[in-house]
Design an enzyme around this catalytic site. Structure first.
Site, PDB file in Angstrom:
ATOM      1  N   ARG A   1       0.872  -1.175   0.000  1.00  0.00           N
ATOM      2  CA  ARG A   1       0.000   0.000   0.000  1.00  0.00           C
ATOM      3  C   ARG A   1       0.907   1.222   0.000  1.00  0.00           C
ATOM      4  O   ARG A   1       2.052   1.162   0.466  1.00  0.00           O
ATOM      5  CB  ARG A   1      -0.887   0.029   1.256  1.00  0.00           C
ATOM      6  CG  ARG A   1      -1.821  -1.164   1.409  1.00  0.00           C
ATOM      7  CD  ARG A   1      -2.591  -1.054   2.726  1.00  0.00           C
ATOM      8  NE  ARG A   1      -3.551  -2.142   2.887  1.00  0.00           N
ATOM      9  CZ  ARG A   1      -3.309  -3.265   3.565  1.00  0.00           C
ATOM     10  NH1 ARG A   1      -2.120  -3.447   4.141  1.00  0.00           N
ATOM     11  NH2 ARG A   1      -4.225  -4.211   3.673  1.00  0.00           N
TER      12      ARG A   1
ATOM     13  N   LYS B   1      -2.261  -2.254   7.882  1.00  0.00           N
ATOM     14  CA  LYS B   1      -3.424  -1.730   8.597  1.00  0.00           C
ATOM     15  C   LYS B   1      -3.455  -2.273  10.019  1.00  0.00           C
ATOM     16  O   LYS B   1      -3.138  -3.432  10.256  1.00  0.00           O
ATOM     17  CB  LYS B   1      -4.701  -2.123   7.862  1.00  0.00           C
ATOM     18  CG  LYS B   1      -4.948  -1.315   6.592  1.00  0.00           C
ATOM     19  CD  LYS B   1      -6.295  -1.665   5.988  1.00  0.00           C
ATOM     20  CE  LYS B   1      -6.587  -0.786   4.778  1.00  0.00           C
ATOM     21  NZ  LYS B   1      -7.882  -1.107   4.167  1.00  0.00           N
TER      22      LYS B   1
ATOM     23  N   HIS C   1      -2.382   2.562  -5.592  1.00  0.00           N
ATOM     24  CA  HIS C   1      -3.026   1.285  -5.252  1.00  0.00           C
ATOM     25  C   HIS C   1      -3.131   0.385  -6.485  1.00  0.00           C
ATOM     26  O   HIS C   1      -3.229  -0.842  -6.349  1.00  0.00           O
ATOM     27  CB  HIS C   1      -4.416   1.556  -4.665  1.00  0.00           C
ATOM     28  CG  HIS C   1      -4.787   0.592  -3.576  1.00  0.00           C
ATOM     29  ND1 HIS C   1      -4.110   0.535  -2.373  1.00  0.00           N
ATOM     30  CD2 HIS C   1      -5.742  -0.371  -3.514  1.00  0.00           C
ATOM     31  CE1 HIS C   1      -4.643  -0.410  -1.623  1.00  0.00           C
ATOM     32  NE2 HIS C   1      -5.627  -0.988  -2.294  1.00  0.00           N
TER      33      HIS C   1
ATOM     34  N   ARG D   1      -0.500  -2.179  -6.531  1.00  0.00           N
ATOM     35  CA  ARG D   1      -0.797  -3.294  -5.619  1.00  0.00           C
ATOM     36  C   ARG D   1      -1.774  -4.274  -6.281  1.00  0.00           C
ATOM     37  O   ARG D   1      -1.592  -5.486  -6.212  1.00  0.00           O
ATOM     38  CB  ARG D   1      -1.374  -2.719  -4.317  1.00  0.00           C
ATOM     39  CG  ARG D   1      -1.779  -3.739  -3.263  1.00  0.00           C
ATOM     40  CD  ARG D   1      -2.104  -2.974  -1.990  1.00  0.00           C
ATOM     41  NE  ARG D   1      -2.949  -3.697  -1.063  1.00  0.00           N
ATOM     42  CZ  ARG D   1      -2.512  -4.505  -0.110  1.00  0.00           C
ATOM     43  NH1 ARG D   1      -1.201  -4.725   0.009  1.00  0.00           N
ATOM     44  NH2 ARG D   1      -3.332  -5.110   0.717  1.00  0.00           N
TER      45      ARG D   1
ATOM     46  N   HIS E   1      -4.076  -9.253   3.765  1.00  0.00           N
ATOM     47  CA  HIS E   1      -5.531  -9.266   3.897  1.00  0.00           C
ATOM     48  C   HIS E   1      -5.925 -10.122   5.091  1.00  0.00           C
ATOM     49  O   HIS E   1      -5.456 -11.247   5.237  1.00  0.00           O
ATOM     50  CB  HIS E   1      -6.197  -9.856   2.640  1.00  0.00           C
ATOM     51  CG  HIS E   1      -6.193  -8.927   1.471  1.00  0.00           C
ATOM     52  ND1 HIS E   1      -6.356  -9.349   0.170  1.00  0.00           N
ATOM     53  CD2 HIS E   1      -6.038  -7.575   1.399  1.00  0.00           C
ATOM     54  CE1 HIS E   1      -6.305  -8.309  -0.646  1.00  0.00           C
ATOM     55  NE2 HIS E   1      -6.113  -7.233   0.075  1.00  0.00           N
TER      56      HIS E   1
ATOM     57  N   TYR F   1      -9.415 -11.289  -6.867  1.00  0.00           N
ATOM     58  CA  TYR F   1      -8.429 -11.500  -7.928  1.00  0.00           C
ATOM     59  C   TYR F   1      -8.683 -12.785  -8.710  1.00  0.00           C
ATOM     60  O   TYR F   1      -8.194 -12.932  -9.819  1.00  0.00           O
ATOM     61  CB  TYR F   1      -7.014 -11.463  -7.343  1.00  0.00           C
ATOM     62  CG  TYR F   1      -6.704 -10.101  -6.787  1.00  0.00           C
ATOM     63  CD1 TYR F   1      -6.499  -9.012  -7.630  1.00  0.00           C
ATOM     64  CD2 TYR F   1      -6.696  -9.871  -5.413  1.00  0.00           C
ATOM     65  CE1 TYR F   1      -6.267  -7.741  -7.128  1.00  0.00           C
ATOM     66  CE2 TYR F   1      -6.464  -8.606  -4.903  1.00  0.00           C
ATOM     67  CZ  TYR F   1      -6.253  -7.549  -5.760  1.00  0.00           C
ATOM     68  OH  TYR F   1      -6.045  -6.304  -5.264  1.00  0.00           O
TER      69      TYR F   1
END
Length: 299
Positions: A149, A173, A245, A248, A271, A280
């Protein structure tokens, strides 16, 4: 209870007890600010402890009317639910009005991606004769090579580079750390930036450990990376709507298209849920469909 003290307490709770990053705390705060703005727009002003489920449903309608898209509506709702859970936990309210509030249904959209050729074109367009050139190449090689990110790139530290074993430690995150493999092209670009250019940059106090610095010796902003990428894309004639992004998304897409295990991609992207990574697989199906359409004699 007034809104300002409630929001301030909520921010402290997110920071200290939930260990959320500054960016996440800021995002949640903006969501509650929206709720505060809504409460102030009512004929009878609402306070955190007087809000009902009906008020919150009206708030959703208000959010739609001001033009928020479904994904933003869902994010705001999530922030509100967290806020009222906090108030309930602190005994500031006795009933959580958001408990039965339903989130809008979101249609998962496929993110824009760049082809490997387009990424190569962008990186080739970087002017390496300029002082910032080697740095920009190192940034985009690292972001694409490890699926970072933009916030993870600007916060990347020298002490978290393990280039001898081809790994970097990334803070994602919620301040969660993960080890991510890094490719040879990114390692080469990083070494040139760090060993040949960065060493000659006067560094501001407290910024010594950040990998990517501006000409004043301070860590970069996300906005600066965004503008640099947009400028490079325009230079090589890429018309797609892209952002940092996008690199990514491209990283993940190219891995899945190449047959990478979805769990491995999830781990590298950081994730929390495999569901997020599964988008994806849809991208991969679109890629397969387009390949058949383009090359199959019966299509």
């Amino acid at each position: 209870m007034d809104w300002r003290s409630a929001i301030k307490g909520f921010q402290a709770y997110l920071r200290l007890e939930k260990s959320m990053s500054a960016n996440s705390v800021e995002a949640y705060s903006r969501d509650i600010e929206k709720l505060y703005q809504f409460s102030e727009s009512r004929e009878v002003k609402l306070k955190p402890e007087t809000i009902t489920l009906t008020n919150l449903r009206d708030f959703i309608v208000w959010v739609v009317e001001i033009g928020m898209i479904p994904s933003s509506q869902a994010r705001i709702l999530s922030g509100c639910k967290a806020f009222f859970k906090y108030l309930l936990m602190e005994n500031m309210i006795s009933i959580d009005p958001s408990e039965l509030l339903e989130a809008p249904k979101i249609r998962r959209t496929l993110p824009d991606t760049l082809s490997f050729h387009e990424i190569n074109s962008i990186i080739a367009a970087i002017d390496l004769s300029k002082p910032e050139g080697p740095r920009n190449k190192a940034i985009f090689e690292t972001m694409y090579g490890s699926g970072l990110r933009v916030s993870e790139a600007v916060d990347l530290k020298l002490s978290n580079l393990y280039l001898d074993i081809e790994f970097i430690k990334v803070t994602g995150k919620g301040n969660k750390e993960r080890l991510v493999p890094i490719g040879t092209e990114a390692i080469k670009a990083l070494k040139i930036w760090i060993e040949q250019v960065r060493v000659h940059t006067p560094i501001k106090k407290g910024q010594e450990d950040y990998v990517f610095l501006n000409r004043r010796g301070a860590k970069l902003t996300r906005q600066m990376i965004f503008l640099t990428l947009k400028s490079l894309a325009a230079t090589v004639g890429i018309k797609k709507k892209i952002s940092p992004h996008t690199l990514r998304h491209s990283f993940a897409t190219h891995l899945v298209e190449g047959g990478a295990d979805l769990r491995a991609v999830q781990e590298m992207l950081g994730h929390e849920s495999i569901t997020t990574t599964e988008i994806y697989t849809h991208l991969d199906r679109e890629y397969l469909k387009s390949t058949i359409s383009q090359f199959h004699p019966r299509s």
